[in-house]
Design an enzyme around this catalytic site. Structure first.
Site, PDB file in Angstrom:
ATOM      1  N   GLU A 111      -9.924   2.367  -5.289  1.00  0.00           N
ATOM      2  CA  GLU A 111      -9.675   3.768  -4.944  1.00  0.00           C
ATOM      3  C   GLU A 111      -8.551   4.410  -5.754  1.00  0.00           C
ATOM      4  O   GLU A 111      -7.649   5.031  -5.205  1.00  0.00           O
ATOM      5  CB  GLU A 111      -9.364   3.874  -3.444  1.00  0.00           C
ATOM      6  CG  GLU A 111     -10.539   3.455  -2.587  1.00  0.00           C
ATOM      7  CD  GLU A 111     -10.256   3.538  -1.107  1.00  0.00           C
ATOM      8  OE1 GLU A 111     -11.136   4.042  -0.385  1.00  0.00           O
ATOM      9  OE2 GLU A 111      -9.189   3.100  -0.653  1.00  0.00           O
ATOM     10  N   ASP A 153       0.863  -1.183   0.000  1.00  0.00           N
ATOM     11  CA  ASP A 153       0.000   0.000   0.000  1.00  0.00           C
ATOM     12  C   ASP A 153       0.898   1.232   0.000  1.00  0.00           C
ATOM     13  O   ASP A 153       2.127   1.118  -0.086  1.00  0.00           O
ATOM     14  CB  ASP A 153      -0.958  -0.010   1.208  1.00  0.00           C
ATOM     15  CG  ASP A 153      -2.287   0.658   0.876  1.00  0.00           C
ATOM     16  OD1 ASP A 153      -2.272   1.837   0.487  1.00  0.00           O
ATOM     17  OD2 ASP A 153      -3.334   0.010   0.991  1.00  0.00           O
ATOM     18  N   HIS A 192      -2.992   3.182  -4.564  1.00  0.00           N
ATOM     19  CA  HIS A 192      -2.383   2.676  -3.318  1.00  0.00           C
ATOM     20  C   HIS A 192      -0.944   2.203  -3.551  1.00  0.00           C
ATOM     21  O   HIS A 192      -0.496   1.256  -2.914  1.00  0.00           O
ATOM     22  CB  HIS A 192      -3.225   1.523  -2.744  1.00  0.00           C
ATOM     23  CG  HIS A 192      -4.512   1.979  -2.125  1.00  0.00           C
ATOM     24  ND1 HIS A 192      -4.600   2.449  -0.831  1.00  0.00           N
ATOM     25  CD2 HIS A 192      -5.774   2.036  -2.634  1.00  0.00           C
ATOM     26  CE1 HIS A 192      -5.857   2.771  -0.565  1.00  0.00           C
ATOM     27  NE2 HIS A 192      -6.588   2.545  -1.638  1.00  0.00           N
TER      28      HIS A 192
HETATM   29  C1  ACM Z   1     -10.906  -0.782   0.280  1.00  0.00           C
HETATM   30  O1  ACM Z   1     -11.417  -0.758   1.396  1.00  0.00           O
HETATM   31  N1  ACM Z   1     -10.378   0.319  -0.231  1.00  0.00           N
HETATM   32  C2  ACM Z   1     -10.884  -1.999  -0.512  1.00  0.00           C
END
Ligand code: ACM
Length: 634
Positions: A353, A203, A277
């Site tokens: 995201e 991440d 991410h």
């Molecule tokens: C997530 O909670 N962004 C998969």
């Protein structure tokens, strides 16, 4: 007359069955498919025999697991062998019992001892977990407990899971959990018959997996400056400030974890979260960004902003550039090593995201869109995801991703993990894609589980009772596409294992029951009683859990003259809420709540605590008027 006598008998027997269902059955979590109590107890001798089938290492492992637990907590010695008679008999069905499937088991306790039968070793292991839960709670002790009568009640259990995917996700990227901590996590998940461990390995805040062909990923990506306090408010890393926090798993570590997990019938699912991410990856290889610059692994400083209307934007580009061929070359190297390391058929590529604002500004992305005839950013993302799915397929694996991979067209053959509610899962199942349900609305165990004034801060509320209502198959969905369900433990806000455990339990028990037990067997009031029995087990085991289910639920309103009124209820029945407006934390002699409370003039806080039979149940909670006022529009 005879008929009415017969009716009365039926009524009495059904009352007795109901009573057994809710009161006198052993407090097992997840609740078994069938459980018939008997009259009597089997008392464990000080020297025991455990019988196992010849030449089956997996069942031998289970026998050793049982023996080790008995030795540690009870001081009981067990001799394990393929022997005709024994106190505990672990046996595999010669002819498959179709009702039990691959993971089901039968457990019988009677005067002869304990018999666990299954079609496969996994079932024997789950039978052993049920056996532990039948034993006195002290069996969970890490040292010998004297003075306990080691016995289990006579019972016949026939049990098998509702779903094959019973998962927990652990975010090891935001907070690095050591190899030993991951093993402990596995030990705790199998108590509740979970079988899938999804490791969120990468991440913005860390890259946790050794990739031998790309050493910078861990040299640079696995470390950052340490911060403590409140996530999102941290100062970015200063130039020259040492990167003194982090860590990663070597490939040997991963092999060790995979072996440890598989002995316990747990499959590890690796996640490499791209194209968003990806700041830790971009910090190591800045040329993979569409936005030229130098990048740092995030320390937990805020760079993604959620204005509160469901949208978000980034102030730093944390994405891989979909228009850069070098990105796919590097991803090929990464997935080559991931595929060789992890035996599971699926690799998770994240996909969630991704803020597209920086792609929108990129000439390279504009050129890609022209060349590939991509109409919008969803299609750009879909182009990236489909290329990744081809890379993953070229390694002999299937791809799974968060539900954003549906946007712009889902890659053929991929599975979808539905997290933004159930919508993505419903859509994917309709498109005949396999689905794992992980809706944030039910199973995001990083969210706070009681009033935010009394809990460590996160994003929103998820009470135990809501989690307990999780059903991985939403109405109208073809259940054959639902692989199962999973709770996700994100670790942005976690600094310690104690805190992680507090977030996970008892909600992890609620999810375990939702993915193992038939819906018809689930019962909230009964679950609470069983959860309380497990609190005792965790106290003895030294594992943390939350008692927030005992804390009151607030409804704050403005009434006449802007007076604040607080109505209080509880999730759990049978609690008295004691309260005070006088700055003293109320004890059991303080007034008991009976109707909505009006803040008296001059009072600046309401203090509450729940009690049961005069004993504290919930925690003492301070509710400042200034905070409560923020909840109502005055
Ligand atoms: C997530 O909670 N962004 C998969």
């Amino acid at each position: 007359m005879l008929r009415s006598f017969y009716c009365l008998l039926l009524l009495l027997s059904s009352l007795a069955n109901n009573a057994q269902d809710t009161v006198s059955l052993p407090p097992l979590i997840p609740v078994p498919v069938k459980m018939q109590p008997g009259a009597g107890n089997y008392i464990f001798p000080q020297q025991m025999k455990i019988s196992i089938p010849a030449n089956n290492n997996s069942v031998a492992f289970v026998a050793n697991h049982i023996a080790a637990k008995l030795k540690t907590a009870a001081g009981i010695s067990a001799e394990i062998a393929s022997q005709p008679s024994a106190d505990i008999v672990l046996s595999l069905n010669k002819k498959e019992d179709k009702t039990l499937g691959k993971e089901g088991y039968q457990l019988v306790v009677n005067q002869n001892g304990i018999q666990i039968k299954a079609n496969a070793a996994a079932g024997i292991f789950y039978g052993a977990q049920s056996l532990y839960q039948l034993l006195p709670a002290e069996i969970e002790s890490r040292e010998m407990v004297p003075g306990i009568k080691w016995s289990v009640p006579f019972v016949t259990i026939s049990d098998q899971p509702r779903f094959g995917w019973r998962g927990l996700m652990l975010d090891v990227a935001r907070h690095f959990f050591t190899k030993q901590q991951v093993k402990d996590f596995i030990d705790n998940m199998v108590r509740y018959k979970y079988n899938m461990l999804h490791l969120h390995l990468t991440d913005d805040q860390g890259w946790r997996l050794e990739i031998k062909s790309l050493p910078r990923l861990t040299e640079v990506g696995a470390f950052r400056a340490e911060r403590t306090g409140r996530w999102g408010e941290f100062k970015p890393q200063e130039p020259g400030e040492p990167s003194n926090y982090g860590g990663f798993y070597t490939q040997d570590d991963i092999r060790e974890l995979i072996t440890y997990a598989s002995e316990r019938f747990v499959t590890i699912v690796p996640e490499i979260d791209i194209p968003g991410h990806s700041l830790a990856l971009v910090a190591a290889y800045p040329e993979l960004s569409c936005t030229p610059g130098t990048y740092q692994v995030s320390v937990g400083n805020r760079f993604m902003i959620w204005p509160g209307n469901g949208t978000f934007y980034g102030t730093i580009d944390n994405n891989l550039c979909p228009a850069n061929e070098q990105v796919y070359t590097i991803l090929d190297k990464i997935f080559t090593e991931v595929a060789a390391l992890f035996p599971y058929e699926y690799i998770h590529m994240g996909g969630d995201e991704t803020y597209k604002g920086f792609w929108e500004k990129s000439d390279a992305v504009a050129a890609l869109m022209k060349k590939e005839k991509l109409q919008n950013m969803h299609e750009v993302q879909s182009y990236f995801v489909k290329r990744v799915s081809k890379i993953i397929a070229s390694k002999g694996k299937k791809m799974i991703g968060w539900d954003e991979i549906l946007e712009g067209g889902v890659a053929p053959g991929s599975a979808v993990m539905s997290w933004r509610g159930e919508k993505g899962g419903i859509e994917a199942a309709a498109l005949k894609h396999p689905v794992v349900m992980t809706p944030s609305t039910y199973v995001y165990v990083d969210l706070y589980q009681g009033d935010p004034l009394a809990e460590p801060p996160t994003y929103s509320m998820l009470r135990l009772s809501k989690t307990y209502n999780f059903n991985p198959v939403p109405p109208g969905v073809d259940s054959s596409y639902i692989l199962g369900g999973q709770a996700n433990l994100w670790s942005e806000r976690l600094h310690t294992v104690r805190h992680a455990e507090y977030m996970l339990w008892p909600r992890g028990w609620a999810v375990a029951e939702s993915v193992w037990s038939p819906v018809s067997k689930k019962n909230w009031a009964d679950f609470i009683v069983r959860a309380e029995a497990h609190f005792k087990r965790y106290d003895i085991a030294g594992i943390n859990y939350s008692r927030s289910m005992y804390d009151p639920i607030l409804d704050v309103q403005k009434v006449k003259d802007s007076t604040i009124q607080v109505a209080l209820t509880t999730e759990v029945p049978g609690l008295d809420i004691h309260y005070s407006f006088d700055e003293f934390y109320p004890d059991q002699y303080y007034p008991v709540y009976s109707q909505p409370l009006l803040f008296p003039p001059g009072a600046s806080s309401l203090k509450v605590q729940t009690y049961r039979k005069g004993k504290p149940a919930g925690k003492p909670i301070n509710l400042p008027l200034s905070e409560l006022k923020k909840r109502v529009k005055l």
